[in-house]
Scaffold this motif. Structure first.
Motif, PDB file in Angstrom:
ATOM      1  N   THR A  17       8.397  29.403  25.858  1.00 48.48           N
ATOM      2  CA  THR A  17       7.957  30.211  24.727  1.00 48.48           C
ATOM      3  C   THR A  17       6.961  31.274  25.175  1.00 48.48           C
ATOM      4  O   THR A  17       7.011  32.419  24.730  1.00 48.48           O
ATOM      5  CB  THR A  17       7.354  29.321  23.634  1.00 48.48           C
ATOM      6  N   GLU A  18       6.039  30.914  26.070  1.00 51.75           N
ATOM      7  CA  GLU A  18       5.080  31.889  26.604  1.00 51.75           C
ATOM      8  C   GLU A  18       5.812  33.038  27.288  1.00 51.75           C
ATOM      9  O   GLU A  18       5.446  34.201  27.126  1.00 51.75           O
ATOM     10  CB  GLU A  18       4.118  31.226  27.601  1.00 51.75           C
ATOM     11  N   LYS A  19       6.863  32.722  28.061  1.00 45.14           N
ATOM     12  CA  LYS A  19       7.629  33.760  28.741  1.00 45.14           C
ATOM     13  C   LYS A  19       8.318  34.672  27.726  1.00 45.14           C
ATOM     14  O   LYS A  19       8.317  35.896  27.869  1.00 45.14           O
ATOM     15  CB  LYS A  19       8.669  33.149  29.675  1.00 45.14           C
ATOM     16  N   ALA A  20       8.879  34.090  26.669  1.00 44.11           N
ATOM     17  CA  ALA A  20       9.545  34.882  25.635  1.00 44.11           C
ATOM     18  C   ALA A  20       8.554  35.812  24.940  1.00 44.11           C
ATOM     19  O   ALA A  20       8.863  36.979  24.665  1.00 44.11           O
ATOM     20  CB  ALA A  20      10.219  33.963  24.621  1.00 44.11           C
ATOM     21  N   ILE A  21       7.359  35.334  24.682  1.00 47.55           N
ATOM     22  CA  ILE A  21       6.323  36.166  24.058  1.00 47.55           C
ATOM     23  C   ILE A  21       5.931  37.307  24.984  1.00 47.55           C
ATOM     24  O   ILE A  21       5.825  38.463  24.561  1.00 47.55           O
ATOM     25  CB  ILE A  21       5.098  35.305  23.676  1.00 47.55           C
ATOM     26  N   ASP A  22       5.715  36.997  26.260  1.00 47.46           N
ATOM     27  CA  ASP A  22       5.369  38.035  27.238  1.00 47.46           C
ATOM     28  C   ASP A  22       6.478  39.066  27.371  1.00 47.46           C
ATOM     29  O   ASP A  22       6.213  40.269  27.441  1.00 47.46           O
ATOM     30  CB  ASP A  22       5.067  37.414  28.605  1.00 47.46           C
ATOM     31  N   ASP A  23       7.737  38.609  27.411  1.00 55.55           N
ATOM     32  CA  ASP A  23       8.871  39.534  27.495  1.00 55.55           C
ATOM     33  C   ASP A  23       8.918  40.453  26.278  1.00 55.55           C
ATOM     34  O   ASP A  23       9.169  41.652  26.402  1.00 55.55           O
ATOM     35  CB  ASP A  23      10.188  38.765  27.621  1.00 55.55           C
ATOM     36  N   ALA A  24       8.671  39.901  25.102  1.00 57.70           N
ATOM     37  CA  ALA A  24       8.695  40.712  23.879  1.00 57.70           C
ATOM     38  C   ALA A  24       7.577  41.751  23.895  1.00 57.70           C
ATOM     39  O   ALA A  24       7.774  42.889  23.461  1.00 57.70           O
ATOM     40  CB  ALA A  24       8.570  39.812  22.657  1.00 57.70           C
ATOM     41  N   ARG A  25       6.431  41.391  24.431  1.00 62.11           N
ATOM     42  CA  ARG A  25       5.299  42.330  24.490  1.00 62.11           C
ATOM     43  C   ARG A  25       5.593  43.528  25.382  1.00 62.11           C
ATOM     44  O   ARG A  25       5.132  44.630  25.096  1.00 62.11           O
ATOM     45  CB  ARG A  25       4.054  41.617  24.968  1.00 62.11           C
ATOM     46  N   VAL A  26       6.326  43.310  26.475  1.00 59.03           N
ATOM     47  CA  VAL A  26       6.610  44.415  27.396  1.00 59.03           C
ATOM     48  C   VAL A  26       7.944  45.089  27.095  1.00 59.03           C
ATOM     49  O   VAL A  26       8.351  45.994  27.807  1.00 59.03           O
ATOM     50  CB  VAL A  26       6.565  43.963  28.878  1.00 59.03           C
ATOM     51  N   ASN A  53     -12.169  23.787  27.489  1.00 59.68           N
ATOM     52  CA  ASN A  53     -12.198  25.196  27.124  1.00 59.68           C
ATOM     53  C   ASN A  53     -10.800  25.617  26.689  1.00 59.68           C
ATOM     54  O   ASN A  53      -9.891  25.704  27.490  1.00 59.68           O
ATOM     55  CB  ASN A  53     -12.683  26.039  28.297  1.00 59.68           C
ATOM     56  N   MET A  54     -10.635  25.898  25.411  1.00 64.45           N
ATOM     57  CA  MET A  54      -9.320  26.211  24.858  1.00 64.45           C
ATOM     58  C   MET A  54      -8.875  27.637  25.146  1.00 64.45           C
ATOM     59  O   MET A  54      -7.707  27.952  25.023  1.00 64.45           O
ATOM     60  CB  MET A  54      -9.319  25.969  23.346  1.00 64.45           C
ATOM     61  N   SER A  55      -9.793  28.505  25.542  1.00 69.55           N
ATOM     62  CA  SER A  55      -9.395  29.894  25.795  1.00 69.55           C
ATOM     63  C   SER A  55      -8.520  30.005  27.039  1.00 69.55           C
ATOM     64  O   SER A  55      -7.765  30.961  27.177  1.00 69.55           O
ATOM     65  CB  SER A  55     -10.629  30.786  25.936  1.00 69.55           C
ATOM     66  N   ASN A  56      -8.587  29.025  27.930  1.00 65.45           N
ATOM     67  CA  ASN A  56      -7.759  29.037  29.136  1.00 65.45           C
ATOM     68  C   ASN A  56      -6.450  28.276  28.946  1.00 65.45           C
ATOM     69  O   ASN A  56      -5.586  28.318  29.801  1.00 65.45           O
ATOM     70  CB  ASN A  56      -8.514  28.414  30.309  1.00 65.45           C
ATOM     71  N   LYS A  57      -6.322  27.603  27.851  1.00 64.40           N
ATOM     72  CA  LYS A  57      -5.171  26.755  27.614  1.00 64.40           C
ATOM     73  C   LYS A  57      -4.077  27.545  26.897  1.00 64.40           C
ATOM     74  O   LYS A  57      -4.342  28.284  25.959  1.00 64.40           O
ATOM     75  CB  LYS A  57      -5.588  25.568  26.749  1.00 64.40           C
ATOM     76  N   LYS A  58      -2.847  27.367  27.329  1.00 60.68           N
ATOM     77  CA  LYS A  58      -1.726  28.035  26.685  1.00 60.68           C
ATOM     78  C   LYS A  58      -1.411  27.338  25.371  1.00 60.68           C
ATOM     79  O   LYS A  58      -1.486  26.121  25.263  1.00 60.68           O
ATOM     80  CB  LYS A  58      -0.506  28.025  27.599  1.00 60.68           C
ATOM     81  N   ARG A  59      -1.054  28.138  24.396  1.00 64.86           N
ATOM     82  CA  ARG A  59      -0.764  27.589  23.071  1.00 64.86           C
ATOM     83  C   ARG A  59       0.636  27.013  22.977  1.00 64.86           C
ATOM     84  O   ARG A  59       0.912  26.149  22.162  1.00 64.86           O
ATOM     85  CB  ARG A  59      -0.909  28.679  22.022  1.00 64.86           C
ATOM     86  N   TYR A  60       1.560  27.538  23.791  1.00 61.27           N
ATOM     87  CA  TYR A  60       2.963  27.162  23.686  1.00 61.27           C
ATOM     88  C   TYR A  60       3.472  26.658  25.028  1.00 61.27           C
ATOM     89  O   TYR A  60       2.813  26.791  26.048  1.00 61.27           O
ATOM     90  CB  TYR A  60       3.791  28.365  23.237  1.00 61.27           C
ATOM     91  N   ASN A  61       4.693  26.139  25.050  1.00 62.36           N
ATOM     92  CA  ASN A  61       5.272  25.700  26.310  1.00 62.36           C
ATOM     93  C   ASN A  61       5.642  26.921  27.158  1.00 62.36           C
ATOM     94  O   ASN A  61       5.619  28.065  26.690  1.00 62.36           O
ATOM     95  CB  ASN A  61       6.478  24.776  26.072  1.00 62.36           C
ATOM     96  N   THR A  62       5.995  26.693  28.403  1.00 64.45           N
ATOM     97  CA  THR A  62       6.229  27.774  29.357  1.00 64.45           C
ATOM     98  C   THR A  62       7.340  28.716  28.910  1.00 64.45           C
ATOM     99  O   THR A  62       7.210  29.937  29.026  1.00 64.45           O
ATOM    100  CB  THR A  62       6.568  27.182  30.739  1.00 64.45           C
TER     101      THR A  62
END
Length: 68
Positions: A42-51, A31-40
């Protein structure tokens, strides 16, 4: 050899196909919907940018960081 299929699970026919494939011994479903697209990191940087946890920098400063 592997083959990757992307199936839209919103249709009843797609759900039936997935159920059929699950019963085959040589098929693995991930199930790809539960899988992260990027490494940890990069995911943190994306989340930080969103908030809004970002800071402004000049192009010159960015180049210094990249090339040093």
């Amino acid at each position: 050899m592997e083959i990757v299929l992307k199936i839209d699970q919103r249709k009843k026919e797609a759900k039936a196909l997935i159920e059929y494939l699950k019963n085959l011994p040589f098929v693995e479903i991930e199930n790809m919907s539960n899988k992260k697209r990027y490494n940890t990191q990069t995911e943190k940087a994306i989340d930080d940018a969103r908030v809004g946890k970002t800071y402004a920098t000049s192009l010159e400063e960015l180049r210094k960081q990249l090339y040093s």
